[in-house]
Scaffold this active site. Structure first.
Site, short mmCIF file in Angstrom:
data_model
loop_
_atom_site.label_atom_id
_atom_site.label_comp_id
_atom_site.label_asym_id
_atom_site.label_seq_id
_atom_site.Cartn_x
_atom_site.Cartn_y
_atom_site.Cartn_z
N LEU A 65 0.70 -1.25 -0.07
CA LEU A 65 -0.04 -0.09 0.08
C LEU A 65 1.00 1.31 -0.05
O LEU A 65 2.10 1.42 0.34
CB LEU A 65 -0.65 0.00 1.15
CG LEU A 65 -1.99 -1.14 1.21
CD1 LEU A 65 -2.40 -1.69 2.54
CD2 LEU A 65 -3.05 -1.07 0.47
N PRO A 66 0.24 2.49 -0.27
CA PRO A 66 1.09 3.66 -0.39
C PRO A 66 1.84 3.97 0.83
O PRO A 66 3.00 4.36 0.83
CB PRO A 66 0.11 4.85 -0.85
CG PRO A 66 -1.16 3.94 -1.45
CD PRO A 66 -1.15 2.93 -0.79
N THR A 96 6.43 0.67 1.98
CA THR A 96 7.42 1.50 2.66
C THR A 96 6.45 2.61 3.37
O THR A 96 5.84 3.38 3.08
CB THR A 96 8.07 2.36 1.51
OG1 THR A 96 8.87 1.43 0.88
CG2 THR A 96 9.25 3.22 2.41
N LYS A 171 15.52 0.02 5.02
CA LYS A 171 15.04 0.91 3.70
C LYS A 171 15.20 2.20 3.74
O LYS A 171 15.68 2.89 2.85
CB LYS A 171 13.27 0.66 3.49
CG LYS A 171 12.57 1.15 2.52
CD LYS A 171 12.79 0.67 1.17
CE LYS A 171 12.26 1.76 0.18
NZ LYS A 171 12.44 1.33 -1.33
N LYS A 246 9.31 11.11 -0.52
CA LYS A 246 8.47 10.47 0.35
C LYS A 246 9.76 9.65 1.31
O LYS A 246 9.38 9.68 2.41
CB LYS A 246 7.53 9.47 -0.15
CG LYS A 246 6.88 8.58 0.71
CD LYS A 246 6.42 7.21 0.08
CE LYS A 246 6.00 6.24 1.16
NZ LYS A 246 5.40 4.97 0.88
P1 NAD Z 1 0.57 2.63 -6.36
O1 NAD Z 1 0.06 3.55 -5.76
O2 NAD Z 1 1.00 2.23 -7.57
O3 NAD Z 1 -0.07 1.39 -5.81
C1 NAD Z 1 -1.02 1.16 -4.41
C2 NAD Z 1 -2.11 0.66 -4.54
O4 NAD Z 1 -2.79 0.46 -3.10
C3 NAD Z 1 -3.21 1.34 -5.49
O5 NAD Z 1 -3.41 0.69 -6.67
C4 NAD Z 1 -4.25 1.79 -4.36
O6 NAD Z 1 -5.49 1.67 -5.15
C5 NAD Z 1 -4.01 0.81 -3.54
N1 NAD Z 1 -5.01 0.96 -2.28
C6 NAD Z 1 -4.58 2.19 -1.53
N2 NAD Z 1 -5.57 1.76 -0.28
C7 NAD Z 1 -6.02 0.73 -0.41
C8 NAD Z 1 -7.02 0.29 0.37
N3 NAD Z 1 -7.38 0.48 1.51
N4 NAD Z 1 -7.45 -1.01 0.36
C9 NAD Z 1 -6.87 -1.80 -1.15
N5 NAD Z 1 -6.16 -1.18 -2.15
C10 NAD Z 1 -5.79 0.08 -1.59
O7 NAD Z 1 1.88 2.52 -5.35
P2 NAD Z 1 3.23 1.58 -5.65
O8 NAD Z 1 4.38 2.15 -6.61
O9 NAD Z 1 2.72 0.10 -6.17
O10 NAD Z 1 4.17 1.58 -4.33
C11 NAD Z 1 3.56 0.82 -3.04
C12 NAD Z 1 4.54 0.83 -2.06
O11 NAD Z 1 5.83 0.30 -2.58
C13 NAD Z 1 4.70 2.27 -1.67
O12 NAD Z 1 4.92 2.23 -0.24
C14 NAD Z 1 6.00 2.64 -2.24
O13 NAD Z 1 6.65 3.57 -1.37
C15 NAD Z 1 6.60 1.35 -2.11
N6 NAD Z 1 7.92 0.87 -3.12
C16 NAD Z 1 7.47 1.67 -4.54
C17 NAD Z 1 8.71 1.54 -5.49
C18 NAD Z 1 8.37 1.99 -7.17
O14 NAD Z 1 9.31 1.95 -7.87
N7 NAD Z 1 6.99 2.00 -7.32
C19 NAD Z 1 9.66 0.83 -5.34
C20 NAD Z 1 10.10 0.57 -4.05
C21 NAD Z 1 9.05 0.46 -3.11
#
Ligand code: NAD
Length: 296
Positions: A65-66, A96, A171, A246
């Site tokens: 999740l975000p 994260t 991290k 972030k």
């Molecule tokens: P994203 O925004 O693409 O995906 C998050 C998903 O969670 C969304 O589809 C959203 O609809 C869903 N969501 C939010 N609240 C919800 C709830 N209550 N119930 C169900 N679904 C819910 O984000 P991401 O890029 O996939 O990143 C996810 C995590 O990974 C974050 O914490 C980010 O910091 C971490 N991260 C991302 C990357 C990257 O390159 N994208 C790399 C390392 C770590």
């Protein structure tokens, strides 16, 4: 094979859930976004109607999740996962988030007799899709060994970082260092150019000398030397400046609570906040080169 509830099928979770389905697990998936959910179904997951529907009958729950508020809201409270799953279900949060949220959610899980780890990842969307993520895991040894078997289906390097919350600690420290070395590398390339050295010549020298770092040799922010780097495609992300900001904010929050001096981390945060303020935080994080060399 286990039945897995996977909550959060965005850029990262979508690829990770697909790899679990590919490995033969039954993956009951849920996301608030229909597009994300449909993507997961197309890659072999079963659509659930809600988080609680997804966790019903699951052996393992994975969340991606975000931020901390989303993780607290899906796990805690009377409608949360912890109140609904039976003892024996393993909980894995890969988001994260801030260390305090990670520790308080794990504490609530353990108070109910459940095992839970924080397992944030390093590696972007491509690594999530390819199953080559690095996982930094916090939690008890026993919870770690159970989680490890599943994490190996989504990643290449799995580390036990210690007690609950230590995955998040690893991290934010890693990404603070990455932000700092990226800004430093940009400064060096911008100065080299002004001093009459072209990017390739400076790269050839510094990448084999003591200025070398991952930011230089794998992700060079100056166009040219590293062909696969975002600098060669107008800084299309990749890992956005917004995501780096972030993580730097999480690092500063942790540093302030721990009373740890992080002056360069604070400076990196301030510089990435300028990327945000100028509307450029959708660029790859190496695009901070444009702020440093004055071309933004
Ligand atoms: P994203 O925004 O693409 O995906 C998050 C998903 O969670 C969304 O589809 C959203 O609809 C869903 N969501 C939010 N609240 C919800 C709830 N209550 N119930 C169900 N679904 C819910 O984000 P991401 O890029 O996939 O990143 C996810 C995590 O990974 C974050 O914490 C980010 O910091 C971490 N991260 C991302 C990357 C990257 O390159 N994208 C790399 C390392 C770590």
């Amino acid at each position: 094979m286990s039945t897995i509830a996977f909550i959060g099928l965005g850029n990262m979770g979508g690829g990770m859930a697909a790899n679990l389905a590919k490995a033969g697990h039954i993956v009951r998936a849920f996301d608030l976004s229909n597009d994300a959910l449909n993507g997961a179904v197309a890659s072999g997951c079963i659509a659930a109607k809600s988080t609680l529907d997804a966790v019903d009958g699951a052996d393992i729950v994975v969340t991606m999740l975000p931020a901390g508020q989303h993780v607290r809201s899906v796990y805690l409270g009377k409608d949360g996962i912890i109140a609904h799953v039976s003892p024996g279900v393993l909980l894995i949060d890969c988001s994260t988030i801030d260390i305090d949220s990670a520790r308080s959610v794990i504490e609530a899980a353990e108070a109910k007799g459940l095992q839970m780890v924080d397992a944030p990842v390093s590696g972007g969307v491509a690594a999530a899709a390819a199953g080559t993520l690095t996982f930094m895991v916090g939690g008890t040894k026993s919870a770690y060994s159970k989680a490890q078997i599943l994490l190996e289906k989504m990643g290449k390097n799995i580390f036990h970082a210690g007690a609950a919350g230590n995955g998040q600690a690893a991290k934010v420290c890693n990404n603070m260092l990455l932000g700092i070395t990226m800004v430093g590398t940009c400064e060096a390339f911008a100065l080299a150019e002004k001093l009459g050295l072209d990017a390739q010549t400076f790269y050839d020298i510094s990448s084999t000398a003591s200025g070398q770092s991952w930011s230089m040799t794998s992700y060079c922010p100056a166009p040219g030397p590293v062909l696969t780097a975002p600098s060669n495609r107008d800084y299309a992300a990749g890992f956005t400046a917004a995501m780096m900001l972030k993580d730097l904010r999480l690092a500063q929050d942790a540093a302030s609570k721990a009373k740890s001096a992080t002056p360069l981390g604070a400076q990196a945060e301030a510089l990435y906040a300028l990327m945000e303020a100028s509307g450029n935080d959708g660029l790859d994080f190496s695009g901070i080169m444009k702020l440093i060399d004055g071309s933004l």
